[in-house]
Design an enzyme around this catalytic site. Structure first.
Site, PDB file in Angstrom:
ATOM      1  N   HIS A   7      52.348  54.417  34.962  1.00 16.14           N
ATOM      2  CA  HIS A   7      52.337  55.002  33.609  1.00 16.14           C
ATOM      3  C   HIS A   7      50.949  55.040  32.956  1.00 16.14           C
ATOM      4  O   HIS A   7      50.419  56.104  32.638  1.00 16.14           O
ATOM      5  CB  HIS A   7      53.259  54.194  32.686  1.00 16.14           C
ATOM      6  CG  HIS A   7      54.648  54.020  33.178  1.00 16.14           C
ATOM      7  ND1 HIS A   7      55.583  55.029  33.131  1.00 16.14           N
ATOM      8  CD2 HIS A   7      55.286  52.960  33.727  1.00 16.14           C
ATOM      9  CE1 HIS A   7      56.732  54.593  33.621  1.00 16.14           C
ATOM     10  NE2 HIS A   7      56.587  53.338  33.989  1.00 16.14           N
ATOM     11  N   ASP A   8      50.406  53.849  32.701  1.00 11.74           N
ATOM     12  CA  ASP A   8      49.249  53.761  31.788  1.00 11.74           C
ATOM     13  C   ASP A   8      47.973  54.439  32.288  1.00 11.74           C
ATOM     14  O   ASP A   8      47.189  54.947  31.471  1.00 11.74           O
ATOM     15  CB  ASP A   8      48.966  52.299  31.443  1.00 11.74           C
ATOM     16  CG  ASP A   8      50.102  51.682  30.631  1.00 11.74           C
ATOM     17  OD1 ASP A   8      50.887  52.451  30.049  1.00 11.74           O
ATOM     18  OD2 ASP A   8      50.192  50.451  30.588  1.00 11.74           O
TER      19      ASP A   8
END
Ligand SMILES: [Ca+2]
Length: 313
Positions: A243-244
């Site tokens: 994700h990040d």
């Protein structure tokens, strides 16, 4: 062009760690002014420690790391040890950090940094619940206009939820904070699950990290290996979403992502859909657009960039 000045607000988290490493490996495009830790994936004590572990892994011990808010604005903390392990960084065996936390509160660092820079020259990159950012905006509304952009990982629309059927973890943990940020008027870029669920760490991609044959390459391979086990089981996909790092990759190669400038509202009332990002993707309301909501990523390009940059550390 001068590198873009950023503050990374984070709750590491294996994927946060990779996002931070990508930023630190990209000095031509990104200057990390500081890292602010927030409670999220694991409690604040661990996220503040993990952020320093990651800086030391990268050999960037000069980056100031501040501890921020230890609970959401109005709710008890919800954590995600079931995904990230007890420490938040389960997988590799990394030493406890030697670098100390910077003095002062993360929220004050965010406020002071924005006030000390020319308007429109500092970008905030939240990778966890938005508690620190919303608290800073509430305490010092004058800084909102000074923010260049808020580029955040959070929310979902077509992919709906990962912590509840309707909500993504970062927004769900502190929906009141998310509401403050989305209503603030700041320029916002959102990396929702719709994007991150395409950025999958497959065994082949993990092998590419391992093949870097460096301390960072092995650590990232072990982190993503750990992370992958859980998500593969959950989603039945070929790998776990990273994700990040989509946030920091966007700062380096924005053309890897595409989306729509639309209205996004946060559900803060309903027990059933608390923390949902209600994104007007089809523009069926006349609510004013307040966020660039991404929908697609060139996953191959993203992993090529990531592997190429991690090789530098
Ligand atoms: Ca995170």
């Amino acid at each position: 062009m001068a590198p873009r000045k950023i503050i990374i607000d984070t709750d590491p988290g294996q994927d946060d760690a990779v996002a931070i490493l990508l930023a630190l490996a990209s000095p031509e495009e990104i200057e990390v002014l500081g890292i602010t830790a927030v409670a999220g994936n694991v409690p604040l004590e661990l996220t503040a420690k993990n952020a320093r572990i990651v800086c030391e892994l990268a050999g960037h011990t000069h980056i100031p790391v501040y501890a921020g808010c230890d609970t959401p604005m109005k709710r008890p903390l919800v954590t995600a040890e079931h995904v990230h392990g007890k420490t938040g960084l389960d997988g590799p065996l990394l030493p406890d950090p030697e670098m100390p936390l910077a003095d002062g509160h993360a929220v004050d660092f965010i406020i002071d940094t924005l006030r000390a820079h020319e308007p429109g020259t500092v970008t905030i990159c939240p990778l966890g619940p938005l508690t620190n950012i919303a608290t800073a905006f509430q305490k010092a509304p004058d800084i909102i206009d000074k923010v260049q952009e808020v580029v955040l990982m959070g929310g979902a629309y077509f992919e709906v939820g990962n912590i509840t059927p309707a909500a993504e973890f970062n927004i769900y943990v502190d929906p009141e904070a998310a509401e403050i940020v989305f209503k603030s008027g700041a320029h916002i870029v959102v990396m929702p699950l719709d994007v991150t669920h395409d950025a999958l760490v497959t065994p082949h991609r993990i092998d590419a990290f391992r093949a870097l044959d460096s301390k960072v390459g092995h650590a990232v391979a072990e982190m993503t290996d750990f992370f992958e086990r859980f998500d593969k089981e959950k989603y039945g996909s070929e790998g776990a979403p990273l994700h990040d790092p989509c946030v920091t990759a966007y700062l380096i190669r924005p053309e890897l992502f595409s989306g729509r400038h639309i209205n996004v509202e946060i559900e803060t009332q309903s027990e059933l859909t608390l923390g949902m990002t209600v994104a007007d993707w089809w523009r069926v309301t006349d609510r004013a657009p307040n966020a660039m909501f991404m929908g697609d990523v060139d996953a191959a390009g993203f992993f090529d960039l990531l592997t190429e940059r991690l090789a530098r550390l």
